[in-house]
Design a protein around this motif. Structure first.
Motif, PDB file in Angstrom:
ATOM      1  N   ALA A  62       0.753  -1.102   0.023  1.00 50.58           N
ATOM      2  CA  ALA A  62       0.115  -0.116   0.104  1.00 50.58           C
ATOM      3  C   ALA A  62       0.894   1.132   0.066  1.00 50.58           C
ATOM      4  O   ALA A  62       0.595   2.272  -0.825  1.00 50.58           O
ATOM      5  N   THR A  63       2.009   1.397   0.836  1.00 54.78           N
ATOM      6  CA  THR A  63       2.850   2.481   0.785  1.00 54.78           C
ATOM      7  C   THR A  63       3.460   2.688  -0.354  1.00 54.78           C
ATOM      8  O   THR A  63       3.648   3.856  -0.939  1.00 54.78           O
ATOM      9  N   ALA A  64       3.930   1.500  -1.190  1.00 58.17           N
ATOM     10  CA  ALA A  64       4.576   1.429  -2.555  1.00 58.17           C
ATOM     11  C   ALA A  64       3.603   2.056  -3.443  1.00 58.17           C
ATOM     12  O   ALA A  64       4.213   3.036  -4.450  1.00 58.17           O
ATOM     13  N   ILE A  65       2.362   1.893  -3.616  1.00 60.59           N
ATOM     14  CA  ILE A  65       1.346   2.082  -4.362  1.00 60.59           C
ATOM     15  C   ILE A  65       1.112   3.616  -4.222  1.00 60.59           C
ATOM     16  O   ILE A  65       0.968   4.571  -5.037  1.00 60.59           O
ATOM     17  N   ALA A  66       0.856   4.032  -2.889  1.00 68.60           N
ATOM     18  CA  ALA A  66       0.590   5.334  -2.654  1.00 68.60           C
ATOM     19  C   ALA A  66       1.815   6.246  -3.161  1.00 68.60           C
ATOM     20  O   ALA A  66       1.621   7.406  -3.690  1.00 68.60           O
ATOM     21  N   LEU A  67       3.078   5.727  -2.965  1.00 69.32           N
ATOM     22  CA  LEU A  67       4.092   6.822  -3.304  1.00 69.32           C
ATOM     23  C   LEU A  67       4.303   6.903  -4.757  1.00 69.32           C
ATOM     24  O   LEU A  67       4.440   7.662  -5.323  1.00 69.32           O
ATOM     25  N   LEU A  68       3.959   5.646  -5.391  1.00 66.71           N
ATOM     26  CA  LEU A  68       4.059   5.828  -6.968  1.00 66.71           C
ATOM     27  C   LEU A  68       3.043   6.701  -7.409  1.00 66.71           C
ATOM     28  O   LEU A  68       3.159   7.488  -8.361  1.00 66.71           O
ATOM     29  N   TRP A  69       1.669   6.838  -6.965  1.00 69.49           N
ATOM     30  CA  TRP A  69       0.701   7.656  -7.189  1.00 69.49           C
ATOM     31  C   TRP A  69       0.942   9.061  -6.988  1.00 69.49           C
ATOM     32  O   TRP A  69       0.851   9.799  -7.898  1.00 69.49           O
ATOM     33  N   THR A  70       1.758   9.108  -5.905  1.00 71.66           N
ATOM     34  CA  THR A  70       1.888  10.628  -5.472  1.00 71.66           C
ATOM     35  C   THR A  70       3.247  11.123  -6.589  1.00 71.66           C
ATOM     36  O   THR A  70       2.879  12.202  -6.904  1.00 71.66           O
ATOM     37  N   VAL A  71       4.005  10.407  -7.007  1.00 73.77           N
ATOM     38  CA  VAL A  71       5.223  10.748  -7.828  1.00 73.77           C
ATOM     39  C   VAL A  71       4.697  10.928  -9.314  1.00 73.77           C
ATOM     40  O   VAL A  71       4.759  12.041  -9.794  1.00 73.77           O
ATOM     41  N   THR A  72       3.647  10.149  -9.688  1.00 77.39           N
ATOM     42  CA  THR A  72       3.280  10.265 -11.110  1.00 77.39           C
ATOM     43  C   THR A  72       2.112  11.508 -10.843  1.00 77.39           C
ATOM     44  O   THR A  72       2.072  12.276 -11.770  1.00 77.39           O
ATOM     45  N   ALA A  73       1.349  11.707  -9.922  1.00 75.59           N
ATOM     46  CA  ALA A  73       0.345  12.928  -9.850  1.00 75.59           C
ATOM     47  C   ALA A  73       1.050  14.305  -9.941  1.00 75.59           C
ATOM     48  O   ALA A  73       0.833  15.224 -10.431  1.00 75.59           O
ATOM     49  N   THR A  74       2.222  14.326  -9.161  1.00 71.47           N
ATOM     50  CA  THR A  74       3.096  15.775  -9.038  1.00 71.47           C
ATOM     51  C   THR A  74       3.915  15.910 -10.499  1.00 71.47           C
ATOM     52  O   THR A  74       4.233  17.004 -10.547  1.00 71.47           O
ATOM     53  N   SER A  75       3.930  14.762 -11.140  1.00 73.97           N
ATOM     54  CA  SER A  75       4.867  15.176 -12.367  1.00 73.97           C
ATOM     55  C   SER A  75       4.073  15.229 -13.624  1.00 73.97           C
ATOM     56  O   SER A  75       4.394  15.639 -14.633  1.00 73.97           O
ATOM     57  N   ALA A  76       2.551  15.356 -13.428  1.00 75.26           N
ATOM     58  CA  ALA A  76       1.719  15.395 -14.738  1.00 75.26           C
ATOM     59  C   ALA A  76       1.708  16.798 -14.941  1.00 75.26           C
ATOM     60  O   ALA A  76       1.656  17.569 -14.142  1.00 75.26           O
ATOM     61  N   ASP A  77       1.637  17.147 -16.330  1.00 75.34           N
ATOM     62  CA  ASP A  77       1.460  18.375 -16.749  1.00 75.34           C
ATOM     63  C   ASP A  77       0.095  18.855 -17.462  1.00 75.34           C
ATOM     64  O   ASP A  77       0.131  19.435 -18.482  1.00 75.34           O
ATOM     65  N   GLU A  78      -0.869  18.063 -16.977  1.00 77.78           N
ATOM     66  CA  GLU A  78      -2.251  18.109 -17.562  1.00 77.78           C
ATOM     67  C   GLU A  78      -3.075  18.155 -16.481  1.00 77.78           C
ATOM     68  O   GLU A  78      -2.814  17.733 -15.431  1.00 77.78           O
ATOM     69  N   GLY A  79      -4.300  18.411 -16.866  1.00 75.40           N
ATOM     70  CA  GLY A  79      -5.539  18.427 -15.817  1.00 75.40           C
ATOM     71  C   GLY A  79      -6.052  19.886 -15.652  1.00 75.40           C
ATOM     72  O   GLY A  79      -5.607  20.833 -16.056  1.00 75.40           O
ATOM     73  N   MET A  80      -6.559  19.778 -14.319  1.00 79.38           N
ATOM     74  CA  MET A  80      -6.959  21.461 -14.010  1.00 79.38           C
ATOM     75  C   MET A  80      -6.102  22.112 -13.029  1.00 79.38           C
ATOM     76  O   MET A  80      -5.414  21.285 -12.278  1.00 79.38           O
ATOM     77  N   TRP A  81      -5.783  23.154 -13.302  1.00 78.94           N
ATOM     78  CA  TRP A  81      -4.861  24.052 -12.393  1.00 78.94           C
ATOM     79  C   TRP A  81      -5.545  24.993 -11.722  1.00 78.94           C
ATOM     80  O   TRP A  81      -6.384  25.696 -12.195  1.00 78.94           O
ATOM     81  N   MET A  82      -5.065  25.544 -10.651  1.00 77.02           N
ATOM     82  CA  MET A  82      -5.590  26.364  -9.837  1.00 77.02           C
ATOM     83  C   MET A  82      -5.075  27.725 -10.366  1.00 77.02           C
ATOM     84  O   MET A  82      -3.881  27.734 -10.977  1.00 77.02           O
ATOM     85  N   PRO A  83      -5.550  28.982 -10.277  1.00 77.17           N
ATOM     86  CA  PRO A  83      -5.050  30.057 -10.761  1.00 77.17           C
ATOM     87  C   PRO A  83      -3.776  30.473 -10.557  1.00 77.17           C
ATOM     88  O   PRO A  83      -2.975  30.800 -11.096  1.00 77.17           O
ATOM     89  N   GLY A  84      -3.217  30.277  -9.155  1.00 79.77           N
ATOM     90  CA  GLY A  84      -2.083  30.599  -8.503  1.00 79.77           C
ATOM     91  C   GLY A  84      -1.131  29.600  -9.190  1.00 79.77           C
ATOM     92  O   GLY A  84       0.067  29.953  -8.935  1.00 79.77           O
ATOM     93  N   GLN A  85      -1.318  28.670  -9.732  1.00 77.73           N
ATOM     94  CA  GLN A  85      -0.321  27.614 -10.410  1.00 77.73           C
ATOM     95  C   GLN A  85       0.111  28.095 -11.698  1.00 77.73           C
ATOM     96  O   GLN A  85       1.022  27.526 -12.273  1.00 77.73           O
ATOM     97  N   THR A  86      -0.124  29.053 -12.268  1.00 80.73           N
ATOM     98  CA  THR A  86       0.245  29.452 -13.770  1.00 80.73           C
ATOM     99  C   THR A  86       1.581  29.842 -13.849  1.00 80.73           C
ATOM    100  O   THR A  86       2.180  29.383 -15.050  1.00 80.73           O
ATOM    101  N   ALA A  87       2.077  30.456 -12.727  1.00 80.16           N
ATOM    102  CA  ALA A  87       3.488  30.622 -13.038  1.00 80.16           C
ATOM    103  C   ALA A  87       4.492  29.207 -13.069  1.00 80.16           C
ATOM    104  O   ALA A  87       5.348  29.258 -13.822  1.00 80.16           O
ATOM    105  N   GLU A  88       3.921  28.227 -12.409  1.00 79.98           N
ATOM    106  CA  GLU A  88       4.580  27.054 -12.395  1.00 79.98           C
ATOM    107  C   GLU A  88       4.342  26.352 -13.657  1.00 79.98           C
ATOM    108  O   GLU A  88       5.333  25.621 -14.274  1.00 79.98           O
ATOM    109  N   VAL A  89       3.267  26.453 -14.480  1.00 81.70           N
ATOM    110  CA  VAL A  89       3.028  25.847 -15.757  1.00 81.70           C
ATOM    111  C   VAL A  89       3.225  26.292 -16.900  1.00 81.70           C
ATOM    112  O   VAL A  89       2.678  26.268 -18.043  1.00 81.70           O
ATOM    113  N   GLY A  90       3.292  27.955 -16.777  1.00 82.28           N
ATOM    114  CA  GLY A  90       3.465  28.716 -17.849  1.00 82.28           C
ATOM    115  C   GLY A  90       4.276  28.348 -19.026  1.00 82.28           C
ATOM    116  O   GLY A  90       3.829  28.398 -20.264  1.00 82.28           O
ATOM    117  N   ALA A  91       5.151  27.698 -18.699  1.00 81.71           N
ATOM    118  CA  ALA A  91       6.361  27.456 -19.703  1.00 81.71           C
ATOM    119  C   ALA A  91       5.830  26.402 -20.781  1.00 81.71           C
ATOM    120  O   ALA A  91       5.778  26.252 -21.771  1.00 81.71           O
TER     121      ALA A  91
END
Length: 120
Positions: free
Chosen positions: A17-46
């Motif tokens: 369960a820990t390995a699956i949760a860690l893998l999901w977290t890494v995958t979720a944080t590296s995705a550059d698609e989906g819904m972004w909050m307005p304050g995140q435009t600086a992060e994803v602008g490029a």
């Protein structure tokens, strides 16, 4: 001995369960698609520019300017006004049931769409 086997089994389940949760977290944080909050435009602008965005990405994070100053709620979904006449843009699943409800036999708006004869 039974307690040891049960404990080893529980530890294996916890490790999986820990390995699956860690893998999901890494995958979720590296995705550059989906819904972004307005304050995140600086992060994803490029990335947005690389995908073809032609306006300044910082503009998309301004709550006092379009498109964010014209956000509407559609019963759990959000939409944005895209014209002075009240046209809104949203996701298909947000209005699917409403479109289906207003369709009748011989008028299948989901399949055929709808074109208003006048803006009013």
């Amino acid at each position: 001995m039974t307690a040891t086997v049960s404990m080893n089994s529980n530890l294996k389940c916890l490790a999986k369960a820990t390995a699956i949760a860690l893998l999901w977290t890494v995958t979720a944080t590296s995705a550059d698609e989906g819904m972004w909050m307005p304050g995140q435009t600086a992060e994803v602008g490029a990335a947005m520019r690389a995908d073809g965005l032609q306006i300044d990405p910082a503009h998309l994070g301004r709550l006092d300017a379009d498109p964010l100053n014209a956000i509407v709620s559609l019963g759990g979904c959000s939409a944005s006004f895209v014209s002075p006449q009240g046209l809104v843009a949203t996701n298909h699943h947000c209005v699917f049931e409403s479109i289906q409800y207003h369709s009748k036999e011989g008028q299948d708006y989901l399949t055929d769409g709808f074109l208003a004869k006048s803006p009013g």
